[in-house]
Design an enzyme around this catalytic site. Structure first.
Site, mmCIF file in Angstrom:
data_model
loop_
_atom_site.group_PDB
_atom_site.id
_atom_site.type_symbol
_atom_site.label_atom_id
_atom_site.label_comp_id
_atom_site.label_asym_id
_atom_site.label_seq_id
_atom_site.Cartn_x
_atom_site.Cartn_y
_atom_site.Cartn_z
ATOM 1 N N HIS A 210 0.795 -1.235 0.000
ATOM 2 C CA HIS A 210 0.000 0.000 0.000
ATOM 3 C C HIS A 210 0.828 1.285 0.000
ATOM 4 O O HIS A 210 0.279 2.376 -0.058
ATOM 5 C CB HIS A 210 -0.926 0.036 1.211
ATOM 6 C CG HIS A 210 -0.210 0.334 2.493
ATOM 7 N ND1 HIS A 210 0.548 -0.591 3.147
ATOM 8 C CD2 HIS A 210 -0.105 1.478 3.211
ATOM 9 C CE1 HIS A 210 1.077 -0.037 4.225
ATOM 10 N NE2 HIS A 210 0.707 1.215 4.297
HETATM 11 C C1 UD1 Z 1 -1.971 5.574 6.098
HETATM 12 C C2 UD1 Z 1 -0.633 6.032 6.707
HETATM 13 C C3 UD1 Z 1 0.411 4.945 6.517
HETATM 14 C C4 UD1 Z 1 -0.078 3.616 7.025
HETATM 15 C C5 UD1 Z 1 -1.404 3.298 6.361
HETATM 16 C C6 UD1 Z 1 -2.026 1.996 6.767
HETATM 17 C C7 UD1 Z 1 -0.172 8.435 6.613
HETATM 18 C C8 UD1 Z 1 0.628 9.480 5.950
HETATM 19 N N1 UD1 Z 1 -0.127 7.222 6.046
HETATM 20 O O1 UD1 Z 1 -1.785 5.433 4.694
HETATM 21 O O2 UD1 Z 1 1.573 5.311 7.221
HETATM 22 O O3 UD1 Z 1 0.870 2.617 6.742
HETATM 23 O O4 UD1 Z 1 -2.314 4.348 6.678
HETATM 24 O O5 UD1 Z 1 -3.215 1.786 6.104
HETATM 25 O O6 UD1 Z 1 -0.809 8.708 7.608
HETATM 26 N N2 UD1 Z 1 -9.309 4.772 2.354
HETATM 27 C C9 UD1 Z 1 -10.481 4.061 2.371
HETATM 28 N N3 UD1 Z 1 -10.993 3.720 3.576
HETATM 29 C C10 UD1 Z 1 -10.415 4.053 4.753
HETATM 30 C C11 UD1 Z 1 -9.231 4.795 4.710
HETATM 31 C C12 UD1 Z 1 -8.691 5.145 3.507
HETATM 32 O O7 UD1 Z 1 -11.049 3.731 1.336
HETATM 33 O O8 UD1 Z 1 -10.955 3.693 5.831
HETATM 34 C C13 UD1 Z 1 -8.716 5.114 1.038
HETATM 35 C C14 UD1 Z 1 -9.053 6.511 0.590
HETATM 36 O O9 UD1 Z 1 -9.255 6.476 -0.767
HETATM 37 C C15 UD1 Z 1 -7.813 7.299 0.899
HETATM 38 C C16 UD1 Z 1 -6.715 6.249 0.729
HETATM 39 O O10 UD1 Z 1 -7.315 5.026 1.132
HETATM 40 O O11 UD1 Z 1 -7.661 8.382 0.080
HETATM 41 C C17 UD1 Z 1 -5.493 6.510 1.534
HETATM 42 O O12 UD1 Z 1 -5.813 6.690 2.934
HETATM 43 P P1 UD1 Z 1 -4.831 7.583 3.862
HETATM 44 O O13 UD1 Z 1 -5.277 7.552 5.266
HETATM 45 O O14 UD1 Z 1 -4.649 8.917 3.219
HETATM 46 O O15 UD1 Z 1 -3.445 6.861 3.709
HETATM 47 P P2 UD1 Z 1 -3.025 5.322 3.716
HETATM 48 O O16 UD1 Z 1 -2.478 4.995 2.377
HETATM 49 O O17 UD1 Z 1 -4.078 4.425 4.287
#
Ligand code: UD1
Length: 369
Positions: A210
């Site tokens: 991811h």
């Molecule tokens: C975040 C953390 C990362 C961690 C990861 C675990 C930061 C900078 N990054 O990255 O360190 O390893 O979490 O998952 O804080 N989304 C969903 N559902 C959710 C959450 C997110 O669909 O419940 C999707 C959304 O499209 C979102 C994308 O995932 O835009 C990324 O989510 P985000 O929290 O921005 O970062 P992660 O890649 O999950």
């Protein structure tokens, strides 16, 4: 008449890798009758990215939910700060505890510190030395403003001292995530998952992917899929897909590049299911931070698809090898693992299930509670 106000502590969690870190702390605070509130920022919000971990780990409902959701880094971090500031001003806790390196970690640490509330950072001092990782920026900045820096491995104190942090703020306590793993291992092992997913013990690879550096560009995601496809030629693969990765597979039209040779795809899975699948796997391929540590504790061979690791002890003493997105390296180590020639790994200092106890003892002593 003077009123006795019981000192209160805020524990912050927001994203999936935070939940397994706060679980043992909360249990210990409850056991020691420490007055605390749990704050969920809402950085992660899907059932299988958040609530399932609360259910699996018996974490109580958050006292306060900030409901920020997904957005760009600036918007997400700023939204958390705006909402968190309101509650800090209202309640002025004695301490804010943040864990790990996600956007929620730096956002809440920064708000607390500017309002003169002490900050404790759990998992302090880890450094990848790669400023292109958002987590590295979050770690560096959080550590600079923290009052208590709780570390998981010895490399962390060296990093912190080099950055000018005084030694009396640094406490080598071990790994709270391993506390959670030890507490839940037997329960997880009892789940009957192999049949559910059509897998055989010690005869499949588990893969998680991811990181923006692996999945946010078409070129790099393709490289990862090449490794995945090679892996499938050698051994069955179980791949629970992170929402970021799923979105990008669709965006770059790369779903068709995942060969359908020997693979089980799934939505993200809960803590206990994942732990069960780790313990039964032959090898793990990941770009996660925490899984490098969990696999090392379990002595499961793990290949990390990143340029380096902020958790060097997992390479030096654990079962981890860094392979980047290099197919040749992946092939070499996958063959080694499958033919049982891979390194075994050692027991890692203070990864013993007692870390939350150590942390809570230090907090109580220092805050006089
Ligand atoms: C975040 C953390 C990362 C961690 C990861 C675990 C930061 C900078 N990054 O990255 O360190 O390893 O979490 O998952 O804080 N989304 C969903 N559902 C959710 C959450 C997110 O669909 O419940 C999707 C959304 O499209 C979102 C994308 O995932 O835009 C990324 O989510 P985000 O929290 O921005 O970062 P992660 O890649 O999950």
């Amino acid at each position: 008449m003077s009123r006795i106000v019981k000192k209160s502590i805020y524990v912050v969690a927001g994203a999936r890798p935070n939940f397994m870190k706060i679980a043992p702390l909360i249990k210990e605070f409850q056991k020691e009758s420490v007055n605390f509130k749990l704050i969920h920022t809402g950085q992660h919000y899907d059932y299988n990215m958040s609530k399932v971990f609360f259910d699996d780990l018996g974490i109580p409902e958050p006292d306060i939910h900030l409901n920020v959701g997904s957005a760009s880094h600036a918007v997400q971090t700023a939204s958390i700060m705006i909402e968190f500031e309101k509650i800090i001003i209202k309640e002025k806790p004695s301490l804010v505890v943040v864990v790990g390196d996600v956007n929620s970690t730096i956002a809440c640490a920064l708000v607390a510190k500017k309002l003169h509330v002490k900050v404790a950072h759990i998992e302090a001092g880890l450094r990848s030395f790669n400023m292109k990782m958002p987590e590295e920026i979050n770690r560096l900045l959080t550590d600079q403003i923290s009052d208590f820096l709780f570390t998981t491995e010895k490399s962390a104190a060296l990093n912190l001292k080099r950055e000018g942090i005084s030694a009396d703020k640094i406490f080598f306590v071990g790994n709270v995530m391993i506390d959670t793993l030890i507490t839940n291992l037997e329960k997880a092992k009892k789940l009957k998952l192999l049949d559910k997913y059509n897998l055989k013990k010690n005869d499949y690879a588990l893969i998680t992917l991811h990181r923006p550096s692996n999945v946010d560009t078409k070129e790099n995601l393709e490289k990862m899929l090449n490794i995945l496809n090679f892996l499938q030629e050698k051994i069955k693969v179980f791949f629970p897909i992170h929402p970021r990765t799923k979105k990008n597979l669709e965006k770059f039209d790369l779903e068709k590049n995942i060969k359908d040779l020997n693979i089980v795809l799934s939505n993200p899975i809960g803590y206990l299911e994942f732990l069960n699948l780790m313990t039964n796997s032959k090898l793990i391929l990941t770009d996660s931070g925490g899984i490098q540590e969990e696999a090392s504790y379990l002595k499961i061979p793990i290949l990390t698809a990143r340029e380096g690791t902020e958790r060097p002890i997992t390479v030096d003493e654990g079962t981890n090898t860094i392979i980047g997105n290099d197919l040749a390296k992946a092939k070499k180590y996958i063959e080694e693992i499958i033919s049982n020639k891979y390194k075994q790994g050692k027991i890692i200092e203070k990864w013993d299930g007692q870390t939350a106890k150590r942390i809570v003892r230090i907090i109580k002593e220092n805050l006089n509670i």
